[in-house]
Design a protein around this motif. Structure first.
Motif, PDB file in Angstrom:
ATOM      1  N   GLY A  25     -80.492 -32.709 -59.403  1.00 26.94           N
ATOM      2  CA  GLY A  25     -80.237 -31.481 -60.138  1.00 26.94           C
ATOM      3  C   GLY A  25     -81.487 -30.646 -60.280  1.00 26.94           C
ATOM      4  N   VAL A  26     -81.322 -29.436 -60.812  1.00 25.61           N
ATOM      5  CA  VAL A  26     -82.472 -28.542 -60.941  1.00 25.61           C
ATOM      6  C   VAL A  26     -83.514 -29.127 -61.888  1.00 25.61           C
ATOM      7  N   ILE A  27     -83.094 -29.855 -62.921  1.00 28.21           N
ATOM      8  CA  ILE A  27     -84.039 -30.458 -63.851  1.00 28.21           C
ATOM      9  C   ILE A  27     -84.656 -31.713 -63.250  1.00 28.21           C
ATOM     10  N   GLY A  28     -83.813 -32.618 -62.747  1.00 30.17           N
ATOM     11  CA  GLY A  28     -84.310 -33.877 -62.200  1.00 30.17           C
ATOM     12  C   GLY A  28     -85.198 -33.695 -60.985  1.00 30.17           C
ATOM     13  N   SER A  29     -84.824 -32.800 -60.082  1.00 29.10           N
ATOM     14  CA  SER A  29     -85.624 -32.613 -58.860  1.00 29.10           C
ATOM     15  C   SER A  29     -86.986 -32.019 -59.179  1.00 29.10           C
ATOM     16  N   ASN A  30     -87.039 -31.077 -60.110  1.00 28.30           N
ATOM     17  CA  ASN A  30     -88.329 -30.510 -60.489  1.00 28.30           C
ATOM     18  C   ASN A  30     -89.169 -31.517 -61.272  1.00 28.30           C
ATOM     19  N   LEU A  31     -88.526 -32.378 -62.053  1.00 26.93           N
ATOM     20  CA  LEU A  31     -89.256 -33.435 -62.741  1.00 26.93           C
ATOM     21  C   LEU A  31     -89.904 -34.381 -61.739  1.00 26.93           C
ATOM     22  N   ILE A  32     -89.169 -34.742 -60.712  1.00 29.30           N
ATOM     23  CA  ILE A  32     -89.715 -35.628 -59.683  1.00 29.30           C
ATOM     24  C   ILE A  32     -90.891 -34.966 -58.968  1.00 29.30           C
ATOM     25  N   GLN A  33     -90.753 -33.693 -58.631  1.00 29.69           N
ATOM     26  CA  GLN A  33     -91.852 -32.994 -57.946  1.00 29.69           C
ATOM     27  C   GLN A  33     -93.102 -32.969 -58.811  1.00 29.69           C
ATOM     28  N   HIS A  34     -92.930 -32.800 -60.116  1.00 28.89           N
ATOM     29  CA  HIS A  34     -94.094 -32.819 -61.004  1.00 28.89           C
ATOM     30  C   HIS A  34     -94.701 -34.214 -61.083  1.00 28.89           C
ATOM     31  N   LEU A  35     -93.866 -35.235 -61.204  1.00 31.26           N
ATOM     32  CA  LEU A  35     -94.374 -36.607 -61.286  1.00 31.26           C
ATOM     33  C   LEU A  35     -95.160 -36.977 -60.029  1.00 31.26           C
ATOM     34  N   LEU A  36     -94.744 -36.440 -58.876  1.00 30.19           N
ATOM     35  CA  LEU A  36     -95.451 -36.735 -57.631  1.00 30.19           C
ATOM     36  C   LEU A  36     -96.853 -36.131 -57.604  1.00 30.19           C
ATOM     37  N   THR A  37     -97.120 -35.156 -58.459  1.00 31.28           N
ATOM     38  CA  THR A  37     -98.473 -34.592 -58.536  1.00 31.28           C
ATOM     39  C   THR A  37     -99.382 -35.423 -59.423  1.00 31.28           C
ATOM     40  N   ILE A  44     -88.401 -43.637 -59.254  1.00 31.92           N
ATOM     41  CA  ILE A  44     -87.112 -44.034 -58.694  1.00 31.92           C
ATOM     42  C   ILE A  44     -86.115 -42.943 -59.079  1.00 31.92           C
ATOM     43  N   GLY A  45     -85.574 -42.263 -58.078  1.00 33.85           N
ATOM     44  CA  GLY A  45     -84.608 -41.207 -58.322  1.00 33.85           C
ATOM     45  C   GLY A  45     -83.192 -41.721 -58.148  1.00 33.85           C
ATOM     46  N   VAL A  46     -82.340 -41.412 -59.096  1.00 33.98           N
ATOM     47  CA  VAL A  46     -80.953 -41.900 -59.086  1.00 33.98           C
ATOM     48  C   VAL A  46     -79.992 -40.723 -59.072  1.00 33.98           C
ATOM     49  N   SER A  47     -79.077 -40.734 -58.114  1.00 36.71           N
ATOM     50  CA  SER A  47     -77.999 -39.753 -58.058  1.00 36.71           C
ATOM     51  C   SER A  47     -76.897 -40.332 -57.192  1.00 36.71           C
ATOM     52  N   ARG A  48     -75.760 -39.682 -57.194  1.00 38.89           N
ATOM     53  CA  ARG A  48     -74.671 -40.155 -56.336  1.00 38.89           C
ATOM     54  C   ARG A  48     -74.990 -39.924 -54.866  1.00 38.89           C
ATOM     55  N   ARG A  49     -75.752 -38.851 -54.552  1.00 37.79           N
ATOM     56  CA  ARG A  49     -76.035 -38.525 -53.152  1.00 37.79           C
ATOM     57  C   ARG A  49     -77.250 -39.259 -52.615  1.00 37.79           C
ATOM     58  N   GLY A  50     -78.065 -39.835 -53.489  1.00 36.60           N
ATOM     59  CA  GLY A  50     -79.287 -40.471 -53.022  1.00 36.60           C
ATOM     60  C   GLY A  50     -80.291 -39.420 -52.581  1.00 36.60           C
ATOM     61  N   GLY A  51     -81.206 -39.792 -51.692  1.00 42.15           N
ATOM     62  CA  GLY A  51     -82.222 -38.858 -51.226  1.00 42.15           C
ATOM     63  C   GLY A  51     -83.136 -39.522 -50.219  1.00 42.15           C
ATOM     64  N   MET A  52     -84.132 -38.776 -49.770  1.00 45.26           N
ATOM     65  CA  MET A  52     -85.066 -39.274 -48.749  1.00 45.26           C
ATOM     66  C   MET A  52     -86.310 -39.841 -49.427  1.00 45.26           C
ATOM     67  N   ASP A  53     -86.605 -41.114 -49.156  1.00 39.45           N
ATOM     68  CA  ASP A  53     -87.769 -41.771 -49.733  1.00 39.45           C
ATOM     69  C   ASP A  53     -89.059 -41.159 -49.195  1.00 39.45           C
ATOM     70  N   ARG A  54     -90.095 -41.261 -49.997  1.00 38.80           N
ATOM     71  CA  ARG A  54     -91.435 -40.861 -49.578  1.00 38.80           C
ATOM     72  C   ARG A  54     -92.435 -41.694 -50.365  1.00 38.80           C
ATOM     73  N   GLU A  55     -93.703 -41.458 -50.150  1.00 39.99           N
ATOM     74  CA  GLU A  55     -94.733 -42.229 -50.833  1.00 39.99           C
ATOM     75  C   GLU A  55     -94.558 -42.120 -52.344  1.00 39.99           C
ATOM     76  N   ARG A  56     -94.500 -43.275 -53.011  1.00 37.35           N
ATOM     77  CA  ARG A  56     -94.354 -43.407 -54.467  1.00 37.35           C
ATOM     78  C   ARG A  56     -92.973 -42.992 -54.987  1.00 37.35           C
ATOM     79  N   LEU A  57     -92.049 -42.701 -54.084  1.00 37.31           N
ATOM     80  CA  LEU A  57     -90.715 -42.277 -54.511  1.00 37.31           C
ATOM     81  C   LEU A  57     -89.656 -42.944 -53.656  1.00 37.31           C
TER      82      LEU A  57
END
Length: 363
Positions: A25-37, A44-57
């Motif tokens: 979502g708009v909140i969760g995805s931006n939260l993850i982008q901030h945490l990656l900085t 660990i990101g959780v959603s029904r659609r999943g996502g593409m793994d990357r370093e530390r995520l």
């Protein structure tokens, strides 16, 4: 990528591990982008659609409405230290929102809390519904200690559950209360900036001025917004500052505006003329525009996102229907030590620019 399951209770200085529920979502995805900085977080990101793994995520595909699937996928995450809950299930009425949204939170906490001995914090994402903003004119500026409206209201139902669950526990909770959250995320039922951008793009393609489509009184009401990145920073701050434990915080950009001043500037950004406001339900008026949008996707070489993923017309109607002031007092967060702010006009220009760069709307 860091092996998130390798942490052991016997190892000192455990890394902070964020479990983000509602990761796309708009909140969760931006939260993850901030945490990656931030170098000291694994995510660990959780959603029904999943996502593409990357370093530390890494991502997990989980239906958190399903108790068994939630326990199966989340019940072994011993490494989690911070739970960020930003999931949302939409329903036709306010009363119907309580059952699925409370159930999801219960399922997640029932799975994670027993498995994660180092759990430090649970962060809830709320909004001004806790002040009755969805029902009609409410006291402004709203304060965190203001009385809540008569239930049912799912945000307060979630908070009451977490408050009761936290009694006697070592972890704490926080409740973040943003205004309308603006950012870039597709397929989200509450994304005002995208509503405006697509509405403007369609109007420009048809060759008509950009009219404000909401209620007449809404054009003159006093409003505020919350930038998604600002919210992400505030959410992590509240989750890691001990003094913020078991507290709620209004989080907003820090400035106020009226559509009658901002709308002509939005039209200018899209190189369009304006015309007097004309109330019209976007959810109805835009139903026949899918074929036009598909032609625009081909003509302007846009990314082939489904029309349903770039249009949140019902939410636009909801926001443009606020013919009353809509803002809260954000000074509590500043008193506790969070001083960042965002200029709302610049926020919109940055989001519109990003939508163009990503080829979601025409340039």
């Amino acid at each position: 990528m860091t092996n998130l399951s390798s942490s052991s209770p016997s190892v000192p200085h455990l890394p902070k591990v964020a479990l983000v529920i509602g990761a796309n979502g708009v909140i969760g995805s931006n939260l993850i982008q901030h945490l990656l900085t931030l170098p000291d977080w694994d995510i660990i990101g959780v959603s029904r659609r999943g996502g593409m793994d990357r370093e530390r995520l890494r991502y997990l595909s989980v239906d958190v409405l399903d108790e068994n699937d939630t326990i199966d996928k989340l019940g072994s995450l011993q490494e989690v230290t911070h739970l960020f809950y930003a999931a949302y299930q939409d329903r036709p009425s306010w009363a119907e929102l309580v059952e699925p949204n409370l159930t999801m939170l219960i399922n997640v906490l029932n799975a994670v809390e027993p498995a994660a001995p180092h759990l430090q914090h649970v962060s809830l994402m709320q909004g001004y519904k806790v002040y009755g903003a969805h029902l009609g004119p409410f006291k402004t500026p709203a304060l965190e200690q203001d009385a809540t409206p008569m239930p049912p209201e799912f945000n307060m139902a979630q908070q009451q559950f977490v408050e009761q669950r936290q009694q006697g526990k070592s972890w704490t909770w926080s409740a973040m209360r943003p205004s309308v959250v603006c950012g870039v995320a597709l397929g989200n039922p509450m994304n005002l900036a995208l509503v405006i951008a697509v509405y403007a793009s369609l109007s420009r393609e048809i060759g008509i001025p950009l009219r404000f489509p909401g209620k007449p009184g809404a054009y003159h009401s006093l409003l505020e917004m919350t930038d998604a990145t600002l919210l992400a920073k505030a959410t992590v701050w509240a989750a890691t500052e001990p003094q913020c434990g078991n507290q709620a915080f209004n989080i907003n950009n820090g400035d106020l505006f009226r559509w009658n001043e901002l709308w002509p500037k939005i039209a200018s950004y899209f190189e369009m003329e304006t015309a007097p406001p004309l109330p019209m339900p976007l959810d109805v008026m835009m139903q026949d525009k899918e074929a036009l949008w598909q032609r625009m996707v081909e003509q302007y070489d846009l990314e082939p996102h489904p029309y349903s993923d770039v249009s949140s017309w019902a939410f636009g109607d909801f926001v443009f229907g606020w013919d009353y002031d809509f803002f809260a007092d954000g000074s509590k967060a500043r008193r506790f030590g969070f001083y960042e702010f965002v200029h709302t006009e610049q926020m919109f220009w940055d989001i519109f620019d990003d939508l163009r760069v990503q080829r979601i709307i025409p340039g």
